[in-house]
Design a protein around this motif. Structure first.
Motif, mmCIF file in Angstrom:
data_model
loop_
_atom_site.group_PDB
_atom_site.id
_atom_site.type_symbol
_atom_site.label_atom_id
_atom_site.label_comp_id
_atom_site.label_asym_id
_atom_site.label_seq_id
_atom_site.Cartn_x
_atom_site.Cartn_y
_atom_site.Cartn_z
ATOM 1 N N MET A 188 -86.425 -33.101 -35.505
ATOM 2 C CA MET A 188 -86.971 -32.308 -34.496
ATOM 3 C C MET A 188 -87.134 -30.826 -34.912
ATOM 4 O O MET A 188 -88.393 -29.967 -34.435
ATOM 5 N N TYR A 189 -86.177 -30.130 -35.830
ATOM 6 C CA TYR A 189 -86.162 -28.972 -36.050
ATOM 7 C C TYR A 189 -87.618 -28.887 -37.317
ATOM 8 O O TYR A 189 -88.033 -28.073 -37.377
ATOM 9 N N TYR A 190 -87.618 -29.760 -38.006
ATOM 10 C CA TYR A 190 -88.640 -30.043 -39.030
ATOM 11 C C TYR A 190 -89.901 -30.007 -38.353
ATOM 12 O O TYR A 190 -91.132 -29.395 -38.798
ATOM 13 N N LEU A 191 -89.977 -30.622 -37.243
ATOM 14 C CA LEU A 191 -91.311 -30.736 -36.413
ATOM 15 C C LEU A 191 -91.791 -29.460 -35.739
ATOM 16 O O LEU A 191 -92.907 -28.968 -36.058
ATOM 17 N N TRP A 192 -90.750 -28.559 -35.545
ATOM 18 C CA TRP A 192 -91.164 -27.268 -34.981
ATOM 19 C C TRP A 192 -91.686 -26.516 -36.266
ATOM 20 O O TRP A 192 -92.364 -25.671 -36.034
ATOM 21 N N MET A 193 -91.174 -26.354 -37.363
ATOM 22 C CA MET A 193 -91.375 -25.827 -38.569
ATOM 23 C C MET A 193 -92.771 -26.235 -38.912
ATOM 24 O O MET A 193 -93.499 -25.323 -39.097
ATOM 25 N N PHE A 194 -93.297 -27.632 -38.847
ATOM 26 C CA PHE A 194 -94.539 -27.998 -39.290
ATOM 27 C C PHE A 194 -95.596 -27.364 -37.901
ATOM 28 O O PHE A 194 -96.737 -27.123 -38.312
ATOM 29 N N HIS A 195 -95.059 -27.335 -36.946
ATOM 30 C CA HIS A 195 -95.878 -26.966 -35.662
ATOM 31 C C HIS A 195 -96.147 -25.571 -35.973
ATOM 32 O O HIS A 195 -97.189 -25.207 -35.772
ATOM 33 N N SER A 196 -95.097 -24.719 -36.320
ATOM 34 C CA SER A 196 -95.545 -23.310 -36.382
ATOM 35 C C SER A 196 -96.357 -23.151 -37.611
ATOM 36 O O SER A 196 -97.306 -22.230 -37.499
ATOM 37 N N ALA A 204 -99.102 -34.761 -33.634
ATOM 38 C CA ALA A 204 -99.416 -35.579 -32.464
ATOM 39 C C ALA A 204 -98.698 -36.834 -32.772
ATOM 40 O O ALA A 204 -97.965 -37.495 -31.828
ATOM 41 N N ILE A 205 -98.887 -37.436 -33.943
ATOM 42 C CA ILE A 205 -98.469 -38.699 -34.242
ATOM 43 C C ILE A 205 -96.907 -38.539 -34.209
ATOM 44 O O ILE A 205 -95.906 -39.345 -33.663
ATOM 45 N N LEU A 206 -96.222 -37.490 -34.915
ATOM 46 C CA LEU A 206 -94.980 -37.257 -35.196
ATOM 47 C C LEU A 206 -94.333 -36.829 -33.831
ATOM 48 O O LEU A 206 -93.165 -37.477 -33.446
ATOM 49 N N ALA A 207 -94.949 -36.310 -32.902
ATOM 50 C CA ALA A 207 -94.448 -35.909 -31.717
ATOM 51 C C ALA A 207 -94.194 -37.159 -30.750
ATOM 52 O O ALA A 207 -93.249 -37.292 -30.212
ATOM 53 N N VAL A 208 -95.132 -38.091 -30.885
ATOM 54 C CA VAL A 208 -94.931 -39.568 -30.316
ATOM 55 C C VAL A 208 -93.679 -40.288 -30.721
ATOM 56 O O VAL A 208 -93.005 -40.859 -30.060
ATOM 57 N N ILE A 209 -93.726 -40.249 -31.960
ATOM 58 C CA ILE A 209 -92.720 -41.123 -32.712
ATOM 59 C C ILE A 209 -91.340 -40.554 -32.238
ATOM 60 O O ILE A 209 -90.414 -41.122 -32.054
ATOM 61 N N LEU A 210 -91.253 -39.209 -32.622
ATOM 62 C CA LEU A 210 -89.775 -38.589 -32.390
ATOM 63 C C LEU A 210 -89.440 -38.760 -30.837
ATOM 64 O O LEU A 210 -88.509 -38.736 -30.458
ATOM 65 N N LEU A 211 -90.458 -38.693 -30.025
ATOM 66 C CA LEU A 211 -90.245 -38.655 -28.620
ATOM 67 C C LEU A 211 -89.645 -40.075 -28.274
ATOM 68 O O LEU A 211 -88.646 -40.286 -27.286
ATOM 69 N N LYS A 212 -90.103 -40.998 -28.842
ATOM 70 C CA LYS A 212 -89.560 -42.384 -28.524
ATOM 71 C C LYS A 212 -88.172 -42.602 -29.280
ATOM 72 O O LYS A 212 -87.152 -43.185 -28.845
ATOM 73 N N MET A 213 -87.896 -41.841 -30.290
ATOM 74 C CA MET A 213 -86.598 -41.810 -30.946
ATOM 75 C C MET A 213 -85.539 -41.188 -30.300
ATOM 76 O O MET A 213 -84.518 -41.401 -29.972
ATOM 77 N N VAL A 214 -86.103 -39.962 -29.603
ATOM 78 C CA VAL A 214 -84.942 -39.090 -28.711
ATOM 79 C C VAL A 214 -85.083 -40.083 -27.492
ATOM 80 O O VAL A 214 -83.531 -40.198 -27.123
ATOM 81 N N HIS A 215 -85.892 -40.638 -27.118
ATOM 82 C CA HIS A 215 -85.503 -41.575 -25.627
ATOM 83 C C HIS A 215 -84.416 -42.672 -25.927
ATOM 84 O O HIS A 215 -83.598 -42.986 -25.213
ATOM 85 N N SER A 216 -84.605 -43.460 -27.221
ATOM 86 C CA SER A 216 -83.654 -44.589 -27.466
ATOM 87 C C SER A 216 -82.319 -43.857 -27.856
ATOM 88 O O SER A 216 -81.458 -44.502 -27.182
ATOM 89 N N LYS A 217 -82.094 -42.658 -28.349
ATOM 90 C CA LYS A 217 -81.007 -41.948 -28.247
ATOM 91 C C LYS A 217 -80.315 -41.670 -27.048
ATOM 92 O O LYS A 217 -79.017 -41.732 -26.686
ATOM 93 N N TYR A 218 -81.424 -41.195 -26.128
ATOM 94 C CA TYR A 218 -80.770 -40.646 -24.815
ATOM 95 C C TYR A 218 -80.406 -41.813 -23.854
ATOM 96 O O TYR A 218 -79.182 -41.655 -23.409
#
Length: 327
Positions: free
Chosen positions: A144-152, A267-281
Motif C-alpha cells: 500500500m505504501y508503494y502504491l501511494w508512491m506510484f500514485h504520486s 487502477a488495477i493495483l488499487a483493485v487488487i490491493l483492495l481485495k487483499m486488504v479485505h481478505s486480511k480484514y
C-alpha cells in the motif's frame, strides 16, 4: 426356710477378688517387675532385647480419615496461591511492556517524511514497518505504501504530460492548471486519507480505521478509473485525450499514452490491493459494531470535542438565561 428368712434389702457381703491367694501372688510379682522397669532405657528388668527378636514388619502409620480433607484443602490453597502469583507476575510483565511502548511512542521522534535537518519543516509522522506492523500484515502494508508512491509519481508525470499538451495547443491550459492542482492536492490527501488509515488498521487492529480506509479507497479507485479514461478538460492525461492528440503531435501523444498507462496500472493495483486488504480484514475479527464502539470512545475521550461541546453547552445556557431575563 433360712433362704426365705434372709433380708433381701441388706447390704451384700463385700467380696474382694484380690483377697484370693493366687491373685495376690500374681499382683505382687507384677509390682516387682514394674519397680525395675525404666521406659527410657532400651531393656526391661535390666535385660536387653536383641534386634533379631523384634518384629521384622515395618511400622505403618495409619492416617486418619479426618486428615485427608485438610491435606486436600491445603494442597488446593497452595495451588491457588501459586496461580495467583503467576497471574500477578504476568500482569506486572504486561504492565511493564505497555509502559515501555508508551515511553517509546512518546519519546521517539517522527521520521516521515525524511527531511534534512536544515529544512524548516519537520517530519509529521512516525513510520516503522518492522517495529509497528505485525509480520502477517507487513507485506500488504508495504505494498500500500508503494502504491501511494506510484500514485504520486503518476500525478507528477501527469503534470508534465499536460504541460506538453498545453505547449501544442493553448486551449488546454485548463488541463495543465488542474493537473497541478491534482498533484498538490491528491498526493498528501491520499497519504492521510487512505494510506495512514490502513497503516493504523494493521498496526492496532482498528475496526474504525479499516472501515474508514474502505470508504475512502473506494472513491480513490473511482478516481483512478476517471483518470484512466481521460475526459478532456479534466486535467488528466488519459486514453481519450492521448488518442485525440495523435493527429496533432505524435511525440506528445506517446507521452500522454505512457501517463494513461500509469493511471491504468494504478487502477488495477488499487483493485487488487483492495481485495487483499479485505481478505486480511476478515481474518482480524473486525466488525462494524467494533468500529462504532471505537468511534464513540474516540469522540468521547477527545479533548477537542469535549471542549467544543462544553463551550457550545455553556453558550446555549447563557443564551437561554438571557432570553428568560428578557421575557
Amino acid at each position: 426356710m433360712s433362704a426365705f428368712d434372709s433380708n433381701p434389702f441388706a447390704n451384700p457381703v463385700d467380696v474382694n477378688p484380690f483377697q484370693d491367694a493366687s491373685v495376690a501372688q500374681a499382683t505382687s510379682r507384677a509390682n516387682e517387675n514394674l519397680g525395675d522397669y525404666n521406659p527410657f532405657s532400651g531393656n526391661i528388668s535390666g535385660k536387653t532385647i536383641p534386634a533379631s527378636t523384634a518384629s521384622s514388619q515395618p511400622a505403618v502409620l495409619q492416617t486418619s480419615v479426618e486428615q485427608t480433607p485438610r491435606a486436600t484443602a491445603a494442597a488446593a490453597q497452595a495451588n491457588l496461591i501459586k496461580q495467583q502469583e503467576e497471574l500477578e507476575r504476568k500482569a506486572a510483565e504486561l504492565e511493564r511492556r505497555e509502559r515501555e511502548l508508551e515511553n517509546r511512542s512518546t519519546g521517539r521522534p517522527n521520521n516521515w517524511p525524511p527531511l534534512p535537518n536544515f529544512f524548516p519543516m519537520k517530519p509529521c509522522f512516525y513510520q516503522d514497518f518492522e517495529e509497528e506492523i505485525p509480520e502477517d500484515y507487513r507485506r500488504i502494508c508495504r505494498r500500500m505504501y508503494y502504491l501511494w508512491m506510484f500514485h504520486s509519481a503518476t500525478l507528477f508525470l501527469n503534470v508534465l504530460a499536460c504541460l506538453a499538451y498545453f505547449t501544442v495547443d493553448s486551449n488546454y491550459g485548463v488541463d495543465f492548471g488542474l493537473s497541478i492542482l491534482w498533484f498538490v492536492l491528491f498526493t498528501p490527501v491520499a497519504f492521510v486519507c487512505w494510506y495512514r488509515p490502513v497503516y493504523k488498521a494493521f498496526r492496532s487492529d482498528s475496526s474504525f480505521s479499516f472501515f474508514f480506509f474502505f470508504f475512502v479507497f473506494f472513491f480513490q479507485v473511482a478516481v483512478y478509473i476517471i483518470q484512466t479514461v481521460g475526459i478532456p478538460h479534466w486535467g488528466n492525461s488519459g486514453w481519450i485525450t492521448s488518442i485525440t492528440m495523435i493527429n496533432k503531435n505524435l511525440a506528445v501523444a506517446v507521452v500522454m499514452m505512457v501517463v494513461a498507462g500509469f493511471f491504468t496500472v494504478n487502477a488495477i493495483l488499487a483493485v487488487i490491493l483492495l481485495k487483499m486488504v479485505h481478505s486480511k480484514y476478515r481474518n482480524t475479527g473486525a466488525s462494524f459494531s467494533k468500529a462504532q464502539q471505537e468511534f464513540s470512545q474516540g469522540v468521547l475521550t477527545n479533548r477537542t470535542v469535549q471542549s467544543a461541546a462544553a463551550s457550545a453547552a455553556s453558550s446555549a445556557a447563557q443564551g437561554a438565561f438571557g432570553r428568560s431575563q428578557g421575557n
